[in-house]
Design a protein around this motif. Structure first.
Motif, PDB file in Angstrom:
ATOM      1  N   GLN A   4       1.024  -1.303   0.197  1.00  0.00           N
ATOM      2  CA  GLN A   4      -0.193   0.107  -0.009  1.00  0.00           C
ATOM      3  C   GLN A   4       0.548   1.009   0.563  1.00  0.00           C
ATOM      4  O   GLN A   4       0.906   1.756  -0.710  1.00  0.00           O
ATOM      5  CB  GLN A   4      -1.085  -0.095   1.325  1.00  0.00           C
ATOM      6  CG  GLN A   4      -1.724   1.580   1.365  1.00  0.00           C
ATOM      7  CD  GLN A   4      -2.730   1.162   2.043  1.00  0.00           C
ATOM      8  OE1 GLN A   4      -2.330   1.087   3.290  1.00  0.00           O
ATOM      9  NE2 GLN A   4      -3.968   0.707   1.705  1.00  0.00           N
ATOM     10  N   ARG A   5       2.034   1.164   0.801  1.00  0.00           N
ATOM     11  CA  ARG A   5       2.542   2.425   1.128  1.00  0.00           C
ATOM     12  C   ARG A   5       3.596   2.434  -0.537  1.00  0.00           C
ATOM     13  O   ARG A   5       3.537   3.493  -1.190  1.00  0.00           O
ATOM     14  CB  ARG A   5       3.580   2.414   2.265  1.00  0.00           C
ATOM     15  CG  ARG A   5       2.761   2.780   3.644  1.00  0.00           C
ATOM     16  CD  ARG A   5       4.160   2.230   4.906  1.00  0.00           C
ATOM     17  NE  ARG A   5       3.651   2.524   5.972  1.00  0.00           N
ATOM     18  CZ  ARG A   5       4.021   2.222   6.826  1.00  0.00           C
ATOM     19  NH1 ARG A   5       4.985   1.558   6.874  1.00  0.00           N
ATOM     20  NH2 ARG A   5       3.534   3.063   8.024  1.00  0.00           N
ATOM     21  N   LEU A   6       3.908   1.475  -0.609  1.00  0.00           N
ATOM     22  CA  LEU A   6       4.804   1.897  -2.950  1.00  0.00           C
ATOM     23  C   LEU A   6       3.765   2.229  -3.529  1.00  0.00           C
ATOM     24  O   LEU A   6       4.077   3.181  -4.138  1.00  0.00           O
ATOM     25  CB  LEU A   6       5.524   0.289  -2.917  1.00  0.00           C
ATOM     26  CG  LEU A   6       6.760  -0.497  -2.123  1.00  0.00           C
ATOM     27  CD1 LEU A   6       6.893  -1.600  -2.341  1.00  0.00           C
ATOM     28  CD2 LEU A   6       7.407   0.220  -2.185  1.00  0.00           C
ATOM     29  N   ARG A   7       2.425   1.327  -3.849  1.00  0.00           N
ATOM     30  CA  ARG A   7       1.537   1.813  -4.401  1.00  0.00           C
ATOM     31  C   ARG A   7       1.077   3.284  -3.970  1.00  0.00           C
ATOM     32  O   ARG A   7       1.409   4.474  -5.177  1.00  0.00           O
ATOM     33  CB  ARG A   7       0.577   1.391  -4.507  1.00  0.00           C
ATOM     34  CG  ARG A   7      -1.431   1.543  -4.770  1.00  0.00           C
ATOM     35  CD  ARG A   7      -2.303   0.680  -5.039  1.00  0.00           C
ATOM     36  NE  ARG A   7      -2.413   0.576  -3.493  1.00  0.00           N
ATOM     37  CZ  ARG A   7      -3.720   1.518  -3.556  1.00  0.00           C
ATOM     38  NH1 ARG A   7      -4.263   2.686  -4.379  1.00  0.00           N
ATOM     39  NH2 ARG A   7      -3.825   1.835  -2.500  1.00  0.00           N
ATOM     40  N   LYS A   8       1.332   3.837  -2.925  1.00  0.00           N
ATOM     41  CA  LYS A   8       0.147   5.691  -2.557  1.00  0.00           C
ATOM     42  C   LYS A   8       1.596   6.993  -3.176  1.00  0.00           C
ATOM     43  O   LYS A   8       2.143   7.383  -3.765  1.00  0.00           O
ATOM     44  CB  LYS A   8       0.672   5.678  -1.723  1.00  0.00           C
ATOM     45  CG  LYS A   8      -1.070   5.289  -1.051  1.00  0.00           C
ATOM     46  CD  LYS A   8      -1.540   5.332   0.848  1.00  0.00           C
ATOM     47  CE  LYS A   8      -2.203   4.610   0.753  1.00  0.00           C
ATOM     48  NZ  LYS A   8      -3.346   5.149   2.030  1.00  0.00           N
TER      49      LYS A   8
ATOM     50  N   ASN B 186       1.787   6.873  -6.273  1.00  0.00           N
ATOM     51  CA  ASN B 186       0.280   7.931  -6.833  1.00  0.00           C
ATOM     52  C   ASN B 186      -0.495   7.255  -7.520  1.00  0.00           C
ATOM     53  O   ASN B 186      -1.161   7.360  -8.580  1.00  0.00           O
ATOM     54  CB  ASN B 186       0.162   8.734  -7.627  1.00  0.00           C
ATOM     55  CG  ASN B 186       0.714   9.956  -6.394  1.00  0.00           C
ATOM     56  OD1 ASN B 186       0.959  10.207  -5.334  1.00  0.00           O
ATOM     57  ND2 ASN B 186       2.106  10.958  -6.929  1.00  0.00           N
ATOM     58  N   LEU B 187      -0.534   5.523  -7.260  1.00  0.00           N
ATOM     59  CA  LEU B 187      -1.405   4.358  -8.374  1.00  0.00           C
ATOM     60  C   LEU B 187      -2.450   4.292  -7.868  1.00  0.00           C
ATOM     61  O   LEU B 187      -2.920   3.894  -6.284  1.00  0.00           O
ATOM     62  CB  LEU B 187      -0.151   3.188  -8.402  1.00  0.00           C
ATOM     63  CG  LEU B 187       0.805   3.128  -9.503  1.00  0.00           C
ATOM     64  CD1 LEU B 187       1.112   1.628  -9.612  1.00  0.00           C
ATOM     65  CD2 LEU B 187       0.447   3.716 -11.038  1.00  0.00           C
ATOM     66  N   SER B 188      -3.452   3.958  -8.167  1.00  0.00           N
ATOM     67  CA  SER B 188      -4.980   3.399  -7.689  1.00  0.00           C
ATOM     68  C   SER B 188      -4.530   2.009  -7.909  1.00  0.00           C
ATOM     69  O   SER B 188      -3.701   1.324  -8.530  1.00  0.00           O
ATOM     70  CB  SER B 188      -6.264   3.770  -8.572  1.00  0.00           C
ATOM     71  OG  SER B 188      -5.709   2.731  -9.850  1.00  0.00           O
ATOM     72  N   LEU B 189      -5.775   1.344  -7.285  1.00  0.00           N
ATOM     73  CA  LEU B 189      -5.685  -0.309  -7.030  1.00  0.00           C
ATOM     74  C   LEU B 189      -5.917  -1.013  -8.276  1.00  0.00           C
ATOM     75  O   LEU B 189      -5.155  -1.873  -8.958  1.00  0.00           O
ATOM     76  CB  LEU B 189      -6.918  -0.730  -5.916  1.00  0.00           C
ATOM     77  CG  LEU B 189      -6.079  -0.535  -4.731  1.00  0.00           C
ATOM     78  CD1 LEU B 189      -7.622  -1.246  -4.573  1.00  0.00           C
ATOM     79  CD2 LEU B 189      -5.342  -1.694  -4.513  1.00  0.00           C
TER      80      LEU B 189
ATOM     81  N   GLY C 102      10.396  23.617 -17.587  1.00  0.00           N
ATOM     82  CA  GLY C 102       9.637  22.503 -17.300  1.00  0.00           C
ATOM     83  C   GLY C 102       8.814  22.723 -15.925  1.00  0.00           C
ATOM     84  O   GLY C 102       8.816  24.154 -15.421  1.00  0.00           O
ATOM     85  N   VAL C 103       7.607  22.544 -16.112  1.00  0.00           N
ATOM     86  CA  VAL C 103       6.854  22.631 -15.206  1.00  0.00           C
ATOM     87  C   VAL C 103       5.595  21.505 -14.365  1.00  0.00           C
ATOM     88  O   VAL C 103       5.353  20.318 -15.542  1.00  0.00           O
ATOM     89  CB  VAL C 103       5.461  22.769 -15.654  1.00  0.00           C
ATOM     90  CG1 VAL C 103       4.322  23.542 -15.056  1.00  0.00           C
ATOM     91  CG2 VAL C 103       6.016  24.687 -16.782  1.00  0.00           C
ATOM     92  N   LEU C 104       6.086  21.237 -13.172  1.00  0.00           N
ATOM     93  CA  LEU C 104       5.212  20.686 -12.631  1.00  0.00           C
ATOM     94  C   LEU C 104       3.824  20.793 -11.321  1.00  0.00           C
ATOM     95  O   LEU C 104       3.767  21.604 -10.738  1.00  0.00           O
ATOM     96  CB  LEU C 104       6.369  19.787 -11.974  1.00  0.00           C
ATOM     97  CG  LEU C 104       5.571  18.883 -10.543  1.00  0.00           C
ATOM     98  CD1 LEU C 104       5.459  17.378 -11.344  1.00  0.00           C
ATOM     99  CD2 LEU C 104       6.802  18.493  -9.198  1.00  0.00           C
ATOM    100  N   GLU C 105       2.716  20.266 -12.153  1.00  0.00           N
ATOM    101  CA  GLU C 105       1.700  20.661 -11.072  1.00  0.00           C
ATOM    102  C   GLU C 105       1.219  19.450 -10.861  1.00  0.00           C
ATOM    103  O   GLU C 105       0.900  18.353 -10.791  1.00  0.00           O
ATOM    104  CB  GLU C 105       0.920  21.546 -12.917  1.00  0.00           C
ATOM    105  CG  GLU C 105       0.511  21.888 -13.964  1.00  0.00           C
ATOM    106  CD  GLU C 105      -0.288  22.289 -14.349  1.00  0.00           C
ATOM    107  OE1 GLU C 105      -1.591  22.298 -14.437  1.00  0.00           O
ATOM    108  OE2 GLU C 105      -0.351  22.538 -15.289  1.00  0.00           O
ATOM    109  N   SER C 106       1.062  20.205  -9.048  1.00  0.00           N
ATOM    110  CA  SER C 106       0.455  18.818  -8.341  1.00  0.00           C
ATOM    111  C   SER C 106      -1.485  19.124  -8.348  1.00  0.00           C
ATOM    112  O   SER C 106      -1.644  20.705  -8.422  1.00  0.00           O
ATOM    113  CB  SER C 106       1.257  19.196  -7.476  1.00  0.00           C
ATOM    114  OG  SER C 106       2.560  18.773  -7.946  1.00  0.00           O
TER     115      SER C 106
END
Length: 205
Positions: A28-32, A35-38, A134-138
């Motif tokens: 679960q921590r790795l997935r988060k 930023n991956l969904s199940l 470069g642009v990072l939108e969060s």
């Protein structure tokens, strides 16, 4: 499967018993961290979404093949993450090839995840390398979250709720990241910075 792959399989086999009690939280921590969904992890690993959900809730004992697929999809050696007991002293080394990389939508900003995976739910930190422009939108993190961007080289700007602030080498920007925010590399050359995100911080008034 190459020699390196066979060695990783042997390592998983040796630690399978230890992994069984902690694997769910680690997955679960790795997935988060990615930023991956199940559903996204299921697609990348070939493991059914329902199975991953059961693993994360420690409701099933996954097979070695399942552990292998998930570790490959997450690009992290799970046996190394869990090999040391919580209270034991340790030194953990991650090679460049083992460090996960996030890339901005425009492909001009790269974030190496250098933080410890076990703290990802409340503390995250990254090594940022950006090309000019470069642009990072969060998206917004949970309420009360704070982000800190320390510039090593080049020039960056951060925009939060219409407010824009610049920083050059040696300067640091701290800002609320519990609302959409944008980081830009605005200098004439490339830029490098360290980014730390503290989640669930004390709510600011």
């Amino acid at each position: 499967m190459g020699v390196e792959g066979r060695e990783r399989v042997r390592g998983l086999e040796a630690g399978a018993q230890e992994l069984s009690g902690h694997l769910g939280k680690t997955i679960q921590r790795l997935r988060k961290a990615y930023n991956l969904s199940l559903s996204e992890l299921a697609e990348q690993s070939g493991v059914a979404k329902s199975i991953i959900s059961q693993i994360e809730r420690n409701e099933t004992n996954p097979t070695l093949a399942t552990i292998w697929r998930l570790s490959q999809a997450l690009d992290v050696s799970i046996e190394r993450v869990l090999a040391t007991a919580e209270d034991d002293p340790f030194i953990e080394k991650s090679s460049k090839g083992d460090t996960p990389i996030l890339v901005s939508d425009d492909g001009r900003m790269r974030l190496a995840i250098i933080g410890w995976i076990k703290t990802v739910e409340w503390l995250q930190w990254y090594d940022v390398a950006a090309e000019p422009g470069g642009v990072l939108e969060s998206d917004a993190h949970q309420r009360g979250s704070i982000e800190s961007l320390s510039v090593r080289t080049g020039e960056f700007e951060v925009e939060v709720a219409g407010i824009v602030q610049h920083a050059r080498a040696g300067e640091t920007l701290r800002y609320r990241c519990d609302r959409p925010h944008i980081v830009r590399c605005v200098g004439d050359g490339p830029g490098e910075a360290s980014m730390v995100c503290i989640l669930k911080a004390a709510v600011m008034e």
